[in-house]
Design an enzyme around this catalytic site. Structure first.
Site, PDB file in Angstrom:
ATOM      1  N   GLY A 251       0.801  -1.220   0.000  1.00  0.00           N
ATOM      2  CA  GLY A 251       0.000   0.000   0.000  1.00  0.00           C
ATOM      3  C   GLY A 251       0.829   1.262   0.000  1.00  0.00           C
ATOM      4  O   GLY A 251       0.405   2.293  -0.494  1.00  0.00           O
ATOM      5  N   PHE A 252       2.035   1.217   0.624  1.00  0.00           N
ATOM      6  CA  PHE A 252       2.946   2.360   0.679  1.00  0.00           C
ATOM      7  C   PHE A 252       2.287   3.596   1.295  1.00  0.00           C
ATOM      8  O   PHE A 252       2.667   4.720   0.997  1.00  0.00           O
ATOM      9  CB  PHE A 252       3.490   2.692  -0.710  1.00  0.00           C
ATOM     10  CG  PHE A 252       4.110   1.517  -1.421  1.00  0.00           C
ATOM     11  CD1 PHE A 252       5.175   0.838  -0.852  1.00  0.00           C
ATOM     12  CD2 PHE A 252       3.621   1.084  -2.627  1.00  0.00           C
ATOM     13  CE1 PHE A 252       5.747  -0.256  -1.490  1.00  0.00           C
ATOM     14  CE2 PHE A 252       4.184  -0.007  -3.276  1.00  0.00           C
ATOM     15  CZ  PHE A 252       5.257  -0.677  -2.712  1.00  0.00           C
ATOM     16  N   THR A 481       4.924  -6.968   4.573  1.00  0.00           N
ATOM     17  CA  THR A 481       6.210  -6.705   5.225  1.00  0.00           C
ATOM     18  C   THR A 481       6.707  -7.868   6.069  1.00  0.00           C
ATOM     19  O   THR A 481       7.836  -7.827   6.552  1.00  0.00           O
ATOM     20  CB  THR A 481       6.093  -5.465   6.116  1.00  0.00           C
ATOM     21  OG1 THR A 481       4.990  -5.646   7.015  1.00  0.00           O
ATOM     22  CG2 THR A 481       5.839  -4.221   5.280  1.00  0.00           C
ATOM     23  N   ASN A 642      13.447 -10.380  12.322  1.00  0.00           N
ATOM     24  CA  ASN A 642      13.665 -11.285  11.197  1.00  0.00           C
ATOM     25  C   ASN A 642      14.478 -10.542  10.148  1.00  0.00           C
ATOM     26  O   ASN A 642      13.934  -9.775   9.352  1.00  0.00           O
ATOM     27  CB  ASN A 642      12.332 -11.759  10.616  1.00  0.00           C
ATOM     28  CG  ASN A 642      12.503 -12.880   9.614  1.00  0.00           C
ATOM     29  OD1 ASN A 642      13.617 -13.206   9.198  1.00  0.00           O
ATOM     30  ND2 ASN A 642      11.399 -13.492   9.216  1.00  0.00           N
ATOM     31  N   VAL A 714      11.262  -0.722  10.026  1.00  0.00           N
ATOM     32  CA  VAL A 714      12.216  -0.395   8.974  1.00  0.00           C
ATOM     33  C   VAL A 714      11.545  -0.047   7.646  1.00  0.00           C
ATOM     34  O   VAL A 714      12.223   0.128   6.637  1.00  0.00           O
ATOM     35  CB  VAL A 714      13.218  -1.550   8.743  1.00  0.00           C
ATOM     36  CG1 VAL A 714      14.089  -1.750   9.964  1.00  0.00           C
ATOM     37  CG2 VAL A 714      12.496  -2.836   8.370  1.00  0.00           C
ATOM     38  N   GLU A 716       9.985   2.643   6.448  1.00  0.00           N
ATOM     39  CA  GLU A 716      10.155   3.973   5.867  1.00  0.00           C
ATOM     40  C   GLU A 716      11.592   4.448   5.772  1.00  0.00           C
ATOM     41  O   GLU A 716      11.986   5.115   4.812  1.00  0.00           O
ATOM     42  CB  GLU A 716       9.360   5.005   6.688  1.00  0.00           C
ATOM     43  CG  GLU A 716       7.961   5.242   6.203  1.00  0.00           C
ATOM     44  CD  GLU A 716       6.929   4.346   6.879  1.00  0.00           C
ATOM     45  OE1 GLU A 716       5.743   4.509   6.615  1.00  0.00           O
ATOM     46  OE2 GLU A 716       7.324   3.471   7.679  1.00  0.00           O
TER      47      GLU A 716
END
Length: 756
Positions: A251-252, A481, A642, A714, A716
């Site tokens: 989606g960003f 993500t 992860n 992480v 952005e």
């Protein structure tokens, strides 16, 4: 790296410093479902009697609907209804947002009136038996407009603001006076164009309605806010609305808040009492589901001869829609990234006839750091200082915007580690002085980056099941993500089970309320809740183990120990028993633990992530070809739960940053106000052929002041500052300073054919 000795204040879950699972690269648990096609995205849901909706869109950018004729459309085969502002069932506006509830960028409900404020605005919606019939009917709607002048200019500075004057943001000292008296200073304007989110998955809504209740299958990065908005707009209580987002094709930021198509689908479903599917077309996504707004930023920096910053003045404006007040927040990192006694950040809005702007990956910091990190490079050149050393000289461990120590900050190490991995010591600062083995001119650039770290409330349930497995349940969502996998790792760590024996259920508002998937908040927020819920489930197993008829009848929980899925006596006597046997002995299907986590404690620390990008470009003046050939990125974002998907996130952000620097820009037609390049052929993004060699390093200092795992997001930070590193490298190669993104061939044509 060694873990820092930090303790999370008032934590019910102590810091996790050692683990066989946390911090290990783990394949995605949802991978098999995605690769076999069994993962269901919003538009994959299908129900009996499902019908399809297709909006008709305005072909002017400003004016009113003088007349609208749906007669022909309504007579077409398969058409069930055509709705306009004249017959659309009532929809309401949302009340003011509180926290992350009632968040919505375009608050005007679709088809509310006959006023058109941007090209592509929905003016009607057709519903039919097939999507082809619905589209044909929408295109057959005849609209007569009374057109008014529109303004879609990207130029912002020097045009009227939406407010009488600029708004004052961060401020300390007297930046104006310090700038005037400083021995070395720099003053320039940096511009970024509108950018459009283009995730693979189109926005879509499938709405079902039954006896006053809605179930809505959505493309949402924040399902609980989506529920709240939909209940308010539809005029029903929140318990009458369920939102489902099991999988999201990214989606960003564009899928954070609800858009008009969701409201249309739900309203049509209620009106027709049938399931309705509405999938937004690619061209509509350039108008009706948000974009990063255009910005113009004046940056004034001043320093002493020793390189210490004396003044930072960052004044920016961004465009916003006619009815909105969207502030991009370009100055959010300006006041905290470097030590400086005199800082001023101001902002303003300029109204344009465009669709509503919204958050796009790294909102605020990404365009903001493009401007400030470009200016830092230019000032370093005036000081005749190495750009890396200039940043190190101005490093700080105190957030001077609020006088709080950073909970964890390792920007200096990111810069030095990156410089070593990149080979920065070999850099010749002279423009055009470096060549590769193929004879191409090299340019090397650097930029720092920062992103806020935050924890918001979250709830989770963990079940230890009689079949020897565990299940995590949380109403957050996985936007691609790796949230499914991270939550499985957390439960596996606490229960001692392999990750393969942990299932994860996400994406429904009937589940415990989870955080939004935006701002890099989700992992940091949900971690404490899942850890504590897992421990509560284990405690229930221990309580049942001592029950009458159980393997350790008569024993108190404090006399028992749990490890690796087994219950045993603490004194070591007897044989261990699996938790599954304990549950069977008690005739219980599962031991359930629940937990809630609160917001992060912000009164003692300032929590942010940091990093540094080093970029190499190659320049061939003979053919005016500029290409990013190598990127080294070092990130300080706490502990990586992860590392595999974390590295994927940074790599993807780097590629998106290259697109911002070198390709992406949304162009509006001056005549109509419409988007000229509203397709993936003309809206150019970075593709595989544009991707350089990418080296990602995590310094891995856990930030236990934020959560028990010391993890920060992480998503952005990998994009913040990247565009500046590219333009800084471009200057080093060509001698051309690009301050207006994206870099165009035309910008570089004046570069000398040979600089050596």
């Amino acid at each position: 790296m060694l873990f820092q000795d930090q303790q999370q204040p008032n934590a019910s879950v102590p810091p996790v410093t050692e683990s066989k699972i946390i911090g290990k690269s783990t394949p995605r648990v949802d991978g098999p479902r995605k690769t076999t096609g069994t993962a269901k995205y919003a538009s994959d849901f299908h129900f009996p009697n499902l019908v399809f909706a297709w909006p008709a869109t305005a072909t002017i950018a400003s004016g009113t609907i003088a007349a609208i004729d749906t007669t022909e459309a309504e007579k077409m085969p398969g058409v069930l209804a055509v709705y306009t502002h004249r017959n659309m069932p009532a929809l309401y506006r949302t009340p003011p947002a509180q926290g992350f509830s009632m968040m919505q960028d375009e608050r005007r409900p679709p088809l509310e009136d006959n006023v058109v404020r941007y090209w592509g605005q929905y003016v009607a919606v057709a519903v039919a038996q097939t999507v082809e019939q619905a589209r044909a009917a929408a295109e057959a709607v005849k609209v007569t407009y009374s057109k008014a002048p529109h303004d879609t200019r990207v130029k912002l500075l020097g045009t009227p603001l939406s407010t009488p004057e600029m708004n004052q943001g961060s401020k300390r000292g007297d930046a104006a006076a310090a700038f005037q008296s400083a021995p070395v200073k720099h003053d320039a304007v940096y511009c970024t164009p509108p950018e459009t989110h283009n995730p693979i998955e189109l926005h879509a809504s499938v709405a079902t309605y039954d006896n006053g209740s809605f179930t809505l299958y959505e493309t949402s990065q924040a399902i609980f806010n989506h529920r709240d908005v939909m209940s308010a707009v539809l005029g029903v209580s929140a318990d009458r609305v369920e939102i489902v987002t099991e999988f999201l094709g990214s989606g960003f930021g564009g899928k954070l808040w609800p858009w008009p198509h969701s409201l249309l689908a739900a309203a049509c479903a209620r009106s027709l009492n049938r399931p309705v599917k509405l999938v937004v077309s690619r061209s509509m996504m350039f108008q009706s589901v948000g974009h990063r707004p255009a910005t113009a930023q004046q940056v004034r920096l001043a320093a002493g001869r020793d390189g210490k910053l004396l003044a930072i003045a960052h004044n920016y404006v961004n465009h916003t829609a006619i009815l909105d007040d969207f502030d991009e927040g370009c100055g959010e990192a300006t006041a905290l990234l470097y030590a400086c006694p005199n800082v001023s950040v101001t902002s303003g809005l300029v109204r344009r006839n465009v669709g509503s702007a919204t958050a796009m990956r790294g909102p605020g910091a990404v365009p903001g750091l493009y401007a400030t990190e470009s200016a830092m490079d230019e000032l370093a050149i005036k000081l005749k200082m190495d750009p890396v050393q200039f940043r190190i000289v101005n490093d700080t461990l105190i957030d001077e915007s609020n006088n709080l120590p950073f909970s964890s900050r390792h920007l200096k190490e990111c810069l030095t580690t990156g410089a070593e991995r990149f080979g920065w010591a070999k850099r010749n600062p002279a423009i055009g002085s470096m060549r590769n083995d193929e004879g191409m001119t090299l340019g090397w650039g650097v930029a720092a980056c920062s992103w806020g770290a935050m924890r918001i409330p979250a709830e989770a349930t963990v079940e230890l099941v009689q079949d020897g497995t565990a299940r995590v349940i949380c109403g957050t969502q996985d936007v691609g993500t790796g949230t499914y996998t991270v939550l499985a790792q957390l439960a596996a760590h606490e229960t001692g089970l392999p990750v393969t024996k942990v299932s994860v259920s996400l994406g429904r508002t009937t589940m415990p309320e989870g955080p939004i998937s935006g701002g890099s908040f989700a992992t940091a927020s949900v971690t404490p809740a899942v850890l504590e819920a897992s421990r509560n489930a284990v405690q229930k197993v221990l309580a049942m183990a001592g029950a009458k008829g159980a393997p350790f009848a008569g024993k108190k929980p404090e006399e028992l120990a749990y490890a690796d899925g087994m219950v045993r006596l603490k004194d070591g006597a007897g044989n261990p028993v699996s938790f599954a046997e304990v549950l069977k002995a008690n005739r219980v299907s599962a031991a359930t633990g629940t937990a809630k986590s609160s917001v992060s404690a912000t009164e003692k620390y300032s929590s942010h992530s940091f990093g540094a990008h080093f970029v190499e470009v190659t320049w061939q003046p003979e053919i005016a070809r500029l290409r990013a050939s190598r990127v080294v990125t070092v990130i300080d974002a706490g502990r990586m739960i992860n590392p595999r998907p974390a590295r994927n996130q940074i790599e993807g952000a780097v590629v998106m940053g290259l697109g911002m620097a070198m390709f992406e820009h949304t162009e509006y037609d001056k005549r109509t106000g419409g988007t000229i390049n509203s397709n993936l052929a003309d809206y150019v993004m970075a593709v595989n052929a544009d991707c350089p060699e990418i080296d990602v390093t995590f310094v891995d200092y856990p930030d236990y002041n934020l959560n028990p795992l010391g993890a920060r997001g992480v998503g952005e930070i990998g994009m913040a500052g990247l565009a500046a590193a590219v333009t800084n490298a471009t200057y080093h190669a060509t001698g051309i300073r690009v301050r207006d993104l994206p870099i165009r061939v035309e910008d570089l044509l004046t570069a000398p054919m040979s600089l050596v």
